[in-house]
Design a protein around this motif. Sequence first.
Motif, mmCIF file in Angstrom:
data_model
loop_
_atom_site.group_PDB
_atom_site.id
_atom_site.type_symbol
_atom_site.label_atom_id
_atom_site.label_comp_id
_atom_site.label_asym_id
_atom_site.label_seq_id
_atom_site.Cartn_x
_atom_site.Cartn_y
_atom_site.Cartn_z
ATOM 1 N N MET A 1 0.859 -1.174 0.000
ATOM 2 C CA MET A 1 0.000 0.000 0.000
ATOM 3 C C MET A 1 0.903 1.234 0.000
ATOM 4 S SD MET A 1 -3.244 0.084 2.353
ATOM 5 C CE MET A 1 -4.322 1.489 2.418
ATOM 6 N N CYS B 1 1.216 5.361 -0.173
ATOM 7 C CA CYS B 1 0.536 6.647 -0.029
ATOM 8 C C CYS B 1 1.383 7.717 -0.716
ATOM 9 C CB CYS B 1 0.356 6.978 1.442
ATOM 10 S SG CYS B 1 -0.499 8.529 1.725
ATOM 11 N N VAL C 1 2.393 11.427 -1.443
ATOM 12 C CA VAL C 1 2.287 12.775 -0.868
ATOM 13 C C VAL C 1 3.227 13.711 -1.619
ATOM 14 C CG1 VAL C 1 1.559 12.053 1.428
ATOM 15 C CG2 VAL C 1 3.990 12.209 0.902
ATOM 16 N N PHE D 1 -2.302 5.373 8.904
ATOM 17 C CA PHE D 1 -1.753 4.721 7.708
ATOM 18 C C PHE D 1 -0.612 3.789 8.104
ATOM 19 C CE2 PHE D 1 0.928 4.652 3.849
ATOM 20 C CZ PHE D 1 -0.007 4.096 2.984
ATOM 21 N N GLU E 1 -2.556 -1.208 -3.596
ATOM 22 C CA GLU E 1 -3.318 0.038 -3.605
ATOM 23 C C GLU E 1 -2.395 1.248 -3.545
ATOM 24 O OE1 GLU E 1 -6.439 0.234 -0.649
ATOM 25 O OE2 GLU E 1 -6.692 2.389 -0.895
ATOM 26 N N VAL F 1 -2.751 5.123 -2.588
ATOM 27 C CA VAL F 1 -3.635 6.155 -2.018
ATOM 28 C C VAL F 1 -3.043 7.517 -2.352
ATOM 29 C CG1 VAL F 1 -4.737 7.025 0.075
ATOM 30 C CG2 VAL F 1 -4.054 4.623 -0.054
ATOM 31 N N ILE F 2 -3.749 8.305 -3.157
ATOM 32 C CA ILE F 2 -3.191 9.598 -3.550
ATOM 33 C C ILE F 2 -3.611 10.662 -2.542
ATOM 34 C CG2 ILE F 2 -2.902 11.256 -5.425
ATOM 35 C CD1 ILE F 2 -3.596 9.043 -7.362
ATOM 36 N N ALA F 3 -2.638 11.132 -1.764
ATOM 37 C CA ALA F 3 -2.929 12.092 -0.689
ATOM 38 C C ALA F 3 -2.282 13.441 -0.994
ATOM 39 C CB ALA F 3 -2.440 11.539 0.654
ATOM 40 N N ALA G 1 -3.322 14.191 -9.011
ATOM 41 C CA ALA G 1 -3.997 12.928 -8.696
ATOM 42 C C ALA G 1 -4.580 12.306 -9.960
ATOM 43 C CB ALA G 1 -5.105 13.167 -7.665
ATOM 44 N N ARG H 1 -3.454 8.758 -11.710
ATOM 45 C CA ARG H 1 -4.480 7.754 -12.008
ATOM 46 C C ARG H 1 -4.352 7.261 -13.455
ATOM 47 N NH1 ARG H 1 -6.560 3.966 -12.478
ATOM 48 N NH2 ARG H 1 -8.733 3.392 -12.865
ATOM 49 N N LYS I 1 -5.294 -0.837 -7.306
ATOM 50 C CA LYS I 1 -6.417 0.020 -6.953
ATOM 51 C C LYS I 1 -5.864 1.422 -6.695
ATOM 52 C CE LYS I 1 -10.112 -0.087 -3.575
ATOM 53 N NZ LYS I 1 -10.603 -0.741 -2.371
ATOM 54 N N THR I 2 -6.463 2.439 -7.303
ATOM 55 C CA THR I 2 -6.026 3.803 -7.048
ATOM 56 C C THR I 2 -7.116 4.526 -6.275
ATOM 57 O OG1 THR I 2 -5.098 3.701 -9.259
ATOM 58 C CG2 THR I 2 -4.923 5.793 -8.126
ATOM 59 N N THR I 3 -6.803 5.048 -5.092
ATOM 60 C CA THR I 3 -7.821 5.733 -4.299
ATOM 61 C C THR I 3 -7.369 7.148 -3.982
ATOM 62 O OG1 THR I 3 -6.898 4.842 -2.270
ATOM 63 C CG2 THR I 3 -8.733 3.639 -3.222
ATOM 64 N N ARG I 4 -8.326 7.962 -3.582
ATOM 65 C CA ARG I 4 -8.052 9.350 -3.241
ATOM 66 C C ARG I 4 -8.583 9.582 -1.838
ATOM 67 N NH1 ARG I 4 -5.702 13.688 -3.083
ATOM 68 N NH2 ARG I 4 -6.351 15.645 -4.011
ATOM 69 N N ILE I 5 -7.853 10.348 -1.027
ATOM 70 C CA ILE I 5 -8.356 10.663 0.307
ATOM 71 C C ILE I 5 -9.675 11.424 0.182
ATOM 72 C CG2 ILE I 5 -6.201 10.676 1.601
ATOM 73 C CD1 ILE I 5 -6.222 13.777 1.131
ATOM 74 N N LEU J 1 -2.456 19.378 3.097
ATOM 75 C CA LEU J 1 -2.481 18.319 4.099
ATOM 76 C C LEU J 1 -1.740 18.655 5.373
ATOM 77 C CD1 LEU J 1 -3.685 16.499 1.906
ATOM 78 C CD2 LEU J 1 -2.289 14.702 2.881
ATOM 79 N N ALA K 1 -10.163 11.167 6.551
ATOM 80 C CA ALA K 1 -9.966 11.289 5.104
ATOM 81 C C ALA K 1 -9.328 10.026 4.539
ATOM 82 C CB ALA K 1 -9.115 12.511 4.781
ATOM 83 N N LEU K 2 -8.420 9.415 5.307
ATOM 84 C CA LEU K 2 -7.774 8.185 4.850
ATOM 85 C C LEU K 2 -8.749 7.015 4.920
ATOM 86 C CD1 LEU K 2 -4.245 8.638 6.383
ATOM 87 C CD2 LEU K 2 -4.691 8.063 4.001
ATOM 88 N N ARG L 1 -11.337 7.081 2.082
ATOM 89 C CA ARG L 1 -10.792 7.259 0.725
ATOM 90 C C ARG L 1 -11.673 6.515 -0.272
ATOM 91 N NH1 ARG L 1 -7.682 3.462 3.287
ATOM 92 N NH2 ARG L 1 -7.383 1.505 2.164
ATOM 93 N N HIS L 2 -11.725 7.033 -1.493
ATOM 94 C CA HIS L 2 -12.631 6.452 -2.485
ATOM 95 C C HIS L 2 -11.876 6.155 -3.774
ATOM 96 C CE1 HIS L 2 -12.545 10.418 -4.328
ATOM 97 N NE2 HIS L 2 -12.670 10.893 -3.097
ATOM 98 N N ASP L 3 -12.449 5.283 -4.578
ATOM 99 C CA ASP L 3 -11.826 4.929 -5.855
ATOM 100 C C ASP L 3 -11.720 6.154 -6.741
ATOM 101 O OD1 ASP L 3 -11.448 2.354 -5.186
ATOM 102 O OD2 ASP L 3 -13.256 1.606 -6.155
ATOM 103 N N LEU L 4 -10.651 6.214 -7.483
ATOM 104 C CA LEU L 4 -10.430 7.358 -8.369
ATOM 105 C C LEU L 4 -10.596 6.892 -9.812
ATOM 106 C CD1 LEU L 4 -9.543 10.300 -7.791
ATOM 107 C CD2 LEU L 4 -7.297 9.624 -8.556
#
Lengths: 192, 192
Positions: free
Chosen positions: A75, A77, A79, A94, A132, A134-136, A147, A151, A160-164, B174, B185-186, B189-192
């Motif tokens: 995973m 993250c 930043v 995290f 995964e 996680v784009i923070a 972001a 993606r 899996k690409t996720t966003r905060i 952030l 927020a972490l 987090r949701h799919d992008l």
Amino acid sequence: MNRLIRNLCKLPGIGEKTAERLATYMLHASDVEVSALAKSIGELKKQVNICATCFALSDTRQCRICRDPGRDAGMICVVESPADMAAIERSGAFTGVYHLLQGLLSPMDGIGPADIRIAELVARVSAGNVREVVIATSTNIEGEATATYIRSQLKSFPVKTTRIASGVPMGGELKYVDQVTLKKALEARHDL
Amino acid sequence: MNRLIRNLCKLPGIGEKTAERLATYMLHASDVEVSALAKSIGELKKQVNICATCFALSDTRQCRICRDPGRDAGMICVVESPADMAAIERSGAFTGVYHLLQGLLSPMDGIGPADIRIAELVARVSAGNVREVVIATSTNIEGEATATYIRSQLKSFPVKTTRIASGVPMGGELKYVDQVTLKKALEARHDL
């Protein structure tokens, strides 16, 4: 003394008066204290490196987090700065590893993907074992654009690409929250 | 003049100096302007009512939003104050109707469910035709507790209960965001 004051003045937020006060303090402080300060400043540039994996500040080849077997290397993250990484670490939410960009995409300032270590992120993902990302990045225009770009670069990989989440900050009163944030908070409402 | 100054002084944020300045202004302003001000203050308490349906401020029996056939009456947004309702209206992201609580649950201050019009909300939902209740109370302790309580009261009805998203506010960096918000927020987090 004058040379020290001139040099201290160059630091951000330190004017002539503050520099004088600091220099006077050092003049009267113990030899041990002053030489320890001088030594730590001298060693700063020599000993602080950048982690070969995640580009975080580190005094070893790999940073403390990348070396830690207790962190989930599957995973990542993403930043934009060491300060953001520190903020997320402080939240304790995290347990994965990081990837530090060197800022955000900003075509207006001539900062493109090649300048901010996105290729290095893609290389880490393509090496496998990443579940995964996680784009923070910040929730401003540059952060959102970065972001979206990341993606698009990761789309072809099985990751899996996720966003905060964005929304109302905790402890916040709605009436003081800006309209765009309220809009996001309403759109992203969740089952209770 | 002195009586006016004394009365103005009672308003929040208005001290003796400001009161004097306001009184002097009124003394020199036109008769029309001053009597219009006096009239509008005099009529305030007489004409501002509370909407019989949603308890928003209104000068008619039902407020502008409850009367509007273009608003989705199947979707109720629960807020704690008229200011919060105004903030959500400004965001333009909500097309349903509202339910105004009279504050938030606060057992420490002796404010229980009976004091803040929760029974009235349950009555609206039990009357049917409500698909979703969006709870948009503040994200502080009282706001969260009120949201949880409302959820428990609506559990037996065939209605979806949602909560506005919490997270990093838009345009936020952030590193300036508090730890609890970052954690939320972490987690969200949701799919992008």
